[in-house]
Enzyme design. Structure first.
Site, PDB file in Angstrom:
ATOM      1  CD1 TRP A 104      61.461  52.190   9.041  1.00  0.00           C
ATOM      2  CD2 TRP A 104      63.153  50.739   9.160  1.00  0.00           C
ATOM      3  NE1 TRP A 104      61.969  52.219  10.324  1.00  0.00           N
ATOM      4  CE2 TRP A 104      63.002  51.335  10.420  1.00  0.00           C
ATOM      5  CE3 TRP A 104      64.168  49.790   8.988  1.00  0.00           C
ATOM      6  CZ2 TRP A 104      63.811  51.020  11.519  1.00  0.00           C
ATOM      7  CZ3 TRP A 104      64.978  49.471  10.073  1.00  0.00           C
ATOM      8  CH2 TRP A 104      64.796  50.078  11.311  1.00  0.00           C
ATOM      9  CG  ASP A 174      58.718  46.633   6.630  1.00  0.00           C
ATOM     10  OD1 ASP A 174      58.035  46.249   7.603  1.00  0.00           O
ATOM     11  OD2 ASP A 174      59.817  47.216   6.743  1.00  0.00           O
ATOM     12  CE  LYS A 198      59.067  49.337  15.188  1.00  0.00           C
ATOM     13  NZ  LYS A 198      59.438  49.240  13.799  1.00  0.00           N
TER      14      LYS A 198
END
Ligand SMILES: *Cc1c(COP(=O)(O)O)cnc(C)c1O
Length: 362
Positions: A104, A174, A198
């Protein structure tokens, strides 16, 4: 492949806590006496506006977000923020620092390169992304407008146990998989973003928590809908807001409070991952690549010492009601994500299955 109940360990969308699922089902008939479901109300409906405000204040409460931060509820994935962050935070500068610790953060770096000179201040690529960067490793650029990092790298299952030193620059995080699974002190961050699928419920929204001093300096070429200032001014209603994920996030926050709050759900998350890691470390057939000290609570990658057994494992796990265990295509192997909706019973079911599988194939 169709799933038929049991537990799903996928990385998103994920399992919802059973009471949250139940409340959604009930609310679809008649939400708060409006005579409609939450999916059908005008974005100016007063009941809806009150709900939006309530979710924001609950999030502030649970995460300890002070008033000098804005909380934005935006459409789209966390991936949108890979571009919105440099669009908004360069503030006339050209240089930025990024930590590269997995898939990511790598994607965030790619997008930042379209706007800025990226200095990769630390990278764990050479060690296969098997750990977070260590304090003292980052070599930051004095000119950097900010330092970006990913406290929990979902694909590689790596978690930071510290906020990296940025040499005084604003830190951007993030927190998609860190929210409600790892310790977060928002006040040490200039900006934090998390996609909703999530630990905030269902897909379709990204929450951005940003210090107000950082808002209002977007590059002049920034399209209106990518400018944080526009969303702050319109209270996230510049474009028709993501009503449904916003509403589900509210249910998730109620549930978090019922579990005892942020620290309690983070501790439960850690306990779930420790149970699973203990079973993997005990086994001769399974192994875990991530170093002790960097192991994430929300995402546990593992593999079979004999990779030829992977397909058999996945098929037998499915048959046993244990779904979504295939590793991310970029790393292969196996992975179990353990978000808020995963009960400890689900982890016991998985560890029991690992033992049984080893007895048959080990
Ligand atoms: C899931 C995830 C993303 C991507 O989120 P999208 O909403 O699919 O764009 C980004 N970063 C992290 C850490 C993630 O876990």
């Amino acid at each position: 492949m169709t799933t038929r109940g049991g537990y799903t360990f996928s990385a998103g969308p994920v399992m919802l806590p059973a009471p949250v699922r139940e409340r959604i089902r009930n609310d679809l008939g008649d939400w708060r006496g409006t005579g409609f479901s939450v999916l059908e109300l005008s974005q100016w409906d007063e009941t809806l506006l009150a709900m939006f405000d309530q979710v924001e204040s609950d999030l502030r409460d649970l995460l300890g977000v002070p008033d000098d931060y804005a909380v934005l509820f935006l459409h789209g994935g966390a991936s949108n923020q890979f571009a919105m962050v440099p669009m908004n935070l360069l503030r006339g500068r050209r240089h930025v620092d990024y930590l590269h610790t997995g898939l990511w953060s790598g994607k965030a770096i790619q997008d930042a390169r379209r706007y800025a000179e990226v200095n990769v201040a630390a990278s764990t690529e050479a060690v296969g992304f098997r750990r977070a960067s260590r304090p003292g490793e980052p070599r930051w650029d004095e000119r950097a407008a900010y330092l970006h990092y990913t406290p929990v790298e979902t694909v590689h299952g790596v978690q930071f146990d510290h906020v990296p030193d940025s040499g005084g620059a604003t830190v951007v995080a993030d927190v998609s998989s860190a929210l409600f699974s790892a310790d977060l002190d928002v006040r040490r961050l200039g900006l934090a973003y998390a996609s909703s699928q999530k630990n905030l419920g269902v897909v379709g929204m990204t929450v951005v928590i940003v210090h107000r001093d950082l808002i209002g300096h977007a590059d002049p070429r920034t399209p209106t809908t990518f400018d944080y200032a526009v969303h702050e001014r319109t209270r996230s209603r510049f474009t028709t807001p993501p009503v449904f994920p916003w509403y589900v996030a509210g249910l998730m926050l109620d549930w978090v409070r019922e579990q005892g709050g942020t620290a309690a759900v983070c501790a439960a998350s850690r306990r779930r991952s420790e149970l699973l890691y203990a079973a993997i470390d005990d086994s001769g057939l399974f192994s875990a690549p991530v170093e002790v000290g960097s192991r994430a609570s929300a995402s546990v990658p593992f593999r079979l010492t004999d990779p030829l057994l992977t397909q058999t494992f996945l098929a037998e796990a499915e048959a046993a009601g244990l779904h979504g265990l295939r590793g991310h295509p970029s790393v292969g192997g196996l992975r179990a994500c353990l978000y808020l909706g995963m009960p400890e019973a689900g982890v016991h079911a998985l560890t029991g299955f690992l033992k049984e599988f080893e007895a048959r194939h080990g």
